[in-house]
Design a protein around this motif. Structure first.
Motif, PDB file in Angstrom:
ATOM      1  N   LYS A   1       0.818  -1.207   0.000  1.00 16.59           N
ATOM      2  CA  LYS A   1       0.000   0.000   0.000  1.00 16.59           C
ATOM      3  C   LYS A   1       0.852   1.258   0.000  1.00 16.59           C
ATOM      4  CE  LYS A   1      -1.605  -1.855   3.764  1.00 16.59           C
ATOM      5  NZ  LYS A   1      -1.343  -3.296   3.704  1.00 16.59           N
ATOM      6  N   THR A   2       0.222   2.353  -0.411  1.00 18.61           N
ATOM      7  CA  THR A   2       0.889   3.651  -0.302  1.00 18.61           C
ATOM      8  C   THR A   2       0.776   4.126   1.136  1.00 18.61           C
ATOM      9  OG1 THR A   2      -1.117   4.928  -0.743  1.00 18.61           O
ATOM     10  CG2 THR A   2       0.186   4.249  -2.638  1.00 18.61           C
ATOM     11  N   GLY A   3       1.550   5.155   1.443  1.00 22.14           N
ATOM     12  CA  GLY A   3       1.406   5.824   2.721  1.00 22.14           C
ATOM     13  C   GLY A   3       2.015   5.085   3.887  1.00 22.14           C
ATOM     14  N   PHE A   4       2.092   5.800   4.986  1.00 28.51           N
ATOM     15  CA  PHE A   4       2.621   5.245   6.223  1.00 28.51           C
ATOM     16  C   PHE A   4       1.922   5.962   7.357  1.00 28.51           C
ATOM     17  CE2 PHE A   4       5.989   4.233   9.340  1.00 28.51           C
ATOM     18  CZ  PHE A   4       6.151   2.897   9.046  1.00 28.51           C
ATOM     19  N   PHE A   5       1.864   5.329   8.517  1.00 30.90           N
ATOM     20  CA  PHE A   5       1.191   5.960   9.646  1.00 30.90           C
ATOM     21  C   PHE A   5       1.909   7.260  10.010  1.00 30.90           C
ATOM     22  CE2 PHE A   5      -0.039   1.499  10.114  1.00 30.90           C
ATOM     23  CZ  PHE A   5      -1.409   1.644  10.257  1.00 30.90           C
ATOM     24  N   SER A   6       1.145   8.352  10.022  1.00 33.60           N
ATOM     25  CA  SER A   6       1.753   9.649  10.313  1.00 33.60           C
ATOM     26  C   SER A   6       2.025   9.853  11.790  1.00 33.60           C
ATOM     27  CB  SER A   6       0.829  10.767   9.808  1.00 33.60           C
ATOM     28  OG  SER A   6      -0.460  10.664  10.398  1.00 33.60           O
ATOM     29  N   ALA A   7       1.465   9.008  12.638  1.00 33.27           N
ATOM     30  CA  ALA A   7       1.691   9.105  14.079  1.00 33.27           C
ATOM     31  C   ALA A   7       1.731   7.695  14.662  1.00 33.27           C
ATOM     32  CB  ALA A   7       0.585   9.923  14.742  1.00 33.27           C
ATOM     33  N   PRO A   8       2.614   7.453  15.635  1.00 38.16           N
ATOM     34  CA  PRO A   8       2.729   6.103  16.206  1.00 38.16           C
ATOM     35  C   PRO A   8       1.415   5.585  16.798  1.00 38.16           C
ATOM     36  CG  PRO A   8       4.599   7.456  16.855  1.00 38.16           C
ATOM     37  CD  PRO A   8       3.633   8.370  16.176  1.00 38.16           C
ATOM     38  N   TRP A   9       0.634   6.468  17.407  1.00 33.77           N
ATOM     39  CA  TRP A   9      -0.575   5.994  18.067  1.00 33.77           C
ATOM     40  C   TRP A   9      -1.676   5.628  17.076  1.00 33.77           C
ATOM     41  CZ3 TRP A   9      -5.591   8.009  18.416  1.00 33.77           C
ATOM     42  CH2 TRP A   9      -5.796   9.255  17.839  1.00 33.77           C
ATOM     43  N   HIS A  10      -1.511   5.982  15.789  1.00 31.44           N
ATOM     44  CA  HIS A  10      -2.489   5.586  14.778  1.00 31.44           C
ATOM     45  C   HIS A  10      -2.412   4.096  14.470  1.00 31.44           C
ATOM     46  CE1 HIS A  10      -2.715   9.950  13.004  1.00 31.44           C
ATOM     47  NE2 HIS A  10      -3.155   9.864  14.247  1.00 31.44           N
ATOM     48  N   ARG A  11      -1.318   3.448  14.815  1.00 29.15           N
ATOM     49  CA  ARG A  11      -1.190   2.009  14.605  1.00 29.15           C
ATOM     50  C   ARG A  11      -2.108   1.252  15.565  1.00 29.15           C
ATOM     51  NH1 ARG A  11       3.435   0.109  12.036  1.00 29.15           N
ATOM     52  NH2 ARG A  11       4.964   1.689  11.454  1.00 29.15           N
ATOM     53  N   VAL A  12      -2.544   0.084  15.134  1.00 31.05           N
ATOM     54  CA  VAL A  12      -3.324  -0.768  16.025  1.00 31.05           C
ATOM     55  C   VAL A  12      -2.422  -1.273  17.142  1.00 31.05           C
ATOM     56  CG1 VAL A  12      -4.697  -2.869  16.205  1.00 31.05           C
ATOM     57  CG2 VAL A  12      -4.872  -1.442  14.163  1.00 31.05           C
ATOM     58  N   SER A  13      -2.850  -1.105  18.388  1.00 33.26           N
ATOM     59  CA  SER A  13      -2.054  -1.456  19.562  1.00 33.26           C
ATOM     60  C   SER A  13      -2.721  -2.585  20.337  1.00 33.26           C
ATOM     61  CB  SER A  13      -1.883  -0.231  20.472  1.00 33.26           C
ATOM     62  OG  SER A  13      -1.265   0.835  19.782  1.00 33.26           O
ATOM     63  N   PRO A  14      -1.963  -3.273  21.194  1.00 29.15           N
ATOM     64  CA  PRO A  14      -2.556  -4.360  21.982  1.00 29.15           C
ATOM     65  C   PRO A  14      -3.690  -3.896  22.882  1.00 29.15           C
ATOM     66  CG  PRO A  14      -0.160  -4.477  22.039  1.00 29.15           C
ATOM     67  CD  PRO A  14      -0.501  -3.182  21.371  1.00 29.15           C
ATOM     68  N   PHE A  15      -3.651  -2.626  23.335  1.00 32.46           N
ATOM     69  CA  PHE A  15      -4.699  -2.156  24.241  1.00 32.46           C
ATOM     70  C   PHE A  15      -5.940  -1.676  23.502  1.00 32.46           C
ATOM     71  CE2 PHE A  15      -1.661   1.347  23.651  1.00 32.46           C
ATOM     72  CZ  PHE A  15      -2.484   2.328  23.120  1.00 32.46           C
ATOM     73  N   ASP A  16      -5.974  -1.822  22.181  1.00 40.74           N
ATOM     74  CA  ASP A  16      -7.159  -1.434  21.422  1.00 40.74           C
ATOM     75  C   ASP A  16      -8.221  -2.525  21.496  1.00 40.74           C
ATOM     76  OD1 ASP A  16      -6.404   1.096  20.408  1.00 40.74           O
ATOM     77  OD2 ASP A  16      -5.119   0.135  18.921  1.00 40.74           O
TER      78      ASP A  16
END
Length: 622
Positions: free
Chosen positions: A61-76
């Motif tokens: 895919k194009t693009g990359f997460f612009s902020a670390p917290w936008h990634r899916v995390s274990p606490f989600d």
């Protein structure tokens, strides 16, 4: 649930080498599909999907997460994880889509990998002719360094038209199309229809009669020109035609049914820009042979038009129609992209998403969940590392057979990952004593072994764990779970404060921290505090809101701007789509919006109360 026996680990000996132990730098033969060979490839992949047991897919895919917290995390939770994946899917595009139908027979995997070079949206070709936009991410910059020709990709890439876009492209061309699937209505026509039919029938008869009644004359060209002007007649491939304007689809249907009574005319639908029928074009033929010739030409023109608007969605339709199990790695992110780009817009909730997705793909198997059944692989997030570990720790000889031979000078870089998914899937099934062929059998007990790992869209859950409502994992490598109510987000602390320093500052500063708790940084601006004893998070939040019972470092930190909020504020930020660069900014904005909404509700309630007090009539006073 699948019960996994204690695994007997054995290292491979050198004399046990098979074709599985290929050169790690060797590349498989992946068919690269572009616009020029897309039509021919469709028939091949349709046959391979039909004759295979599984279909593995992999996306770039194009693009990359612009902020670390936008990634899916274990606490989600499942809801917040889906909202993050939805945000990424709607923001970025798909460059490469690898599809690999494959069959597993004992230790032999027969695979037919294809890598489709996609161009995201036909309308972008005019707006972004350069590759500067696409080179903004690290993965694409790496592709550019490898010599990837972005301009060629833009010209040769396959469009992944959605159904709405396909209809829009056809409407933009505004080509008249042959009226099809018209059956004579058995219902009695209304008075308005009867008048309309009579008027159109008379018009068509007079038009045919006038056109055919021609007298030879030296002024024939002038007469024909005047006749065209008076009758509104034009020529369609040297055949005369006229348009009958209609006001609705119903009128168009009535006209087409009426024209079936005339053996020498062919009705064509003339579309408008909005997609509705603008008119019915009546083409007059000179004979039965001439009519057949015209019909064949129209069908050929329609096929050419279909080729022009063909997109990668046809491949997705083939996979969906086969109802074969789809094998992926990291299901939530990839499947939201697939749904968003090739199926339909993403629904607002994860439950609606799962229901919609299962209509297209009834069984999705994420090898990531199979990996988590093997303890050391719980921490692995890389497919080659997982394959290497299985090779070294278990006797799992897998013979990868790819019948197609690579063409000379063919690019084999893209699409390798999808074959690795097939290999990893086969190895994991071998280690876990799961027979992949059981999915296609009628033996429910055998089939349930693999089906237990299907349709799990939470990236950090495993099939062997019973889900507990409201409980989530906090750290990827920790088996402990905690309720969302026992989590607190802290922000507004000094820059470059580590989790350890922050924890030491919080200790002894409040009674809530006398018991066991943990602190981790979500990003540089915000930390998450885990209270392992129920109820302490509520006590701490009450203290923060009331600014009471504070002492020591906590009082000082609050005076410097420390803020706290529960998990609901974090969930609300995701629901509202407040994707700021830092989590602290998102939480601040969410709380501000919440305060504004509360103030507005308070004013409305006060206004309603005043109105009621002023205008209420007491019947006793009358």
């Amino acid at each position: 649930m699948v019960f996994v026996r204690p695994l007997l680990q054995r290292r491979l000996f050198s004399f046990g080498a098979t074709q599985t132990h290929r050169n790690p730098h060797q590349q498989w033969s992946i068919k690269q599909v572009i616009k020029s060979n897309f039509a021919d490839t469709l028939e091949d992949i349709k046959s391979h999907i039909s004759n295979s047991e599984f279909v593995a897919v992999s996306l770039q895919k194009t693009g990359f997460f612009s902020a670390p917290w936008h990634r899916v995390s274990p606490f989600d939770t499942a809801d917040t994880a889906y909202l993050k994946a939805k945000h990424a899917a709607e923001r970025f595009q798909v460059l490469h889509f690898a599809v690999c139908p494959f069959t597993v027979r004992a230790s032999k995997v027969t695979a037919y990998p294809y890598n489709f070079h996609l161009f995201p949206r036909d309308e972008l070709k005019m707006e972004m002719p350069s590759c500067s936009f696409y080179c903004q991410t690290s993965s694409l910059r790496s592709m550019a360094r490898q010599g990837f020709d972005f301009n060629s990709w833009i010209n040769d890439g396959i469009s992944y038209l959605s159904r709405e876009q396909e209809s829009a492209v056809k409407n933009q061309m505004l080509n008249p199309t042959l009226a099809k699937n018209v059956t004579k209505s058995t219902s009695t026509p209304s008075v308005a229809d009867s008048v309309f039919i009579g008027r159109i029938k008379s018009r068509v008869k007079n038009w045919k009669k006038t056109y055919k009644c021609t007298s030879p004359s030296k002024d024939e060209a002038l007469v024909r020109s005047l006749r065209k002007l008076v009758l509104g007649t034009e020529e369609y491939d040297s055949r005369p035609w006229m348009n009958i304007d209609v006001c609705s689809e119903h009128q168009a249907q009535v006209v087409v049914e009426l024209l079936q009574e005339f053996a020498d005319v062919v009705p064509l639908i003339v579309p408008a820009k909005g997609g509705v029928t603008q008119a019915v074009r009546v083409v007059l033929t000179s004979s039965e042979e001439d009519k057949d010739l015209l019909l064949r030409k129209l069908q050929n023109d329609e096929q050419e038009l279909t080729k022009k608007v063909r997109g990668f969605r046809e491949v997705i339709d083939l996979i969906s129609a086969s109802q074969k199990p789809v094998v992926v790695y990291g299901s939530l992110n990839d499947l939201t992209f697939i749904h968003s780009k090739f199926i339909a817009g993403l629904p607002p909730t994860v439950d609606e998403f799962m229901c919609s997705l299962r209509l297209a793909f009834p069984m999705v198997i994420d090898v990531n969940h199979l990996m988590k059944e093997i303890g050391p692989l719980r921490k692995v997030t890389n497919i080659p590392v997982a394959i290497s570990y299985l090779k070294n720790q278990f006797f799992t000889p897998i013979d990868m057979v790819i019948p197609r031979q690579a063409m000379e000078n063919e690019d084999t870089i893209h699409g390798q990952n999808v074959v690795k998914i097939c290999e990893l899937f086969a190895k994991l099934c071998s280690v876990l004593k799961i027979d992949p062929a059981s999915v296609q059998s009628d033996e429910a007990k055998r089939a349930s072994a693999l089906e237990a790992y299907a349709n799990i869209f939470s990236p950090f859950s495993t099939a062997s764990e019973e889900p507990i409502d409201g409980d989530i994992k906090i750290w990827t490598n920790n088996t402990r779970t905690v309720s969302c109510e026992d989590l607190v987000f802290l922000w507004g602390f000094r820059d470059r404060v580590t989790a350890g320093v922050l924890k030491s500052l919080l200790q002894e500063s409040h009674e809530a921290f006398f018991e066991e708790f943990d602190v981790r940084l979500v990003d540089n601006s915000c930390a998450i505090v885990v209270f392992w004893q129920r109820g302490l998070s509520k006590t701490f939040l009450n203290t923060m809101n009331n600014c009471s019972d504070m002492r020591g470092p906590l009082r000082e930190m609050v005076s410097e701007g420390l803020r706290a909020a529960g998990y609901e504020t974090y969930s609300r930020a995701c629901r509202l789509g407040i994707w700021e660069a830092t989590l602290a900014d998102s939480l601040d904005k969410t709380l501000a919006d919440s305060d504004s909404a509360s103030e507005s509700d308070s004013k409305t309630e006060s206004s309603d109360s005043s109105w009621c007090t002023e205008w209420t009539i007491n019947l006793d006073d009358l």
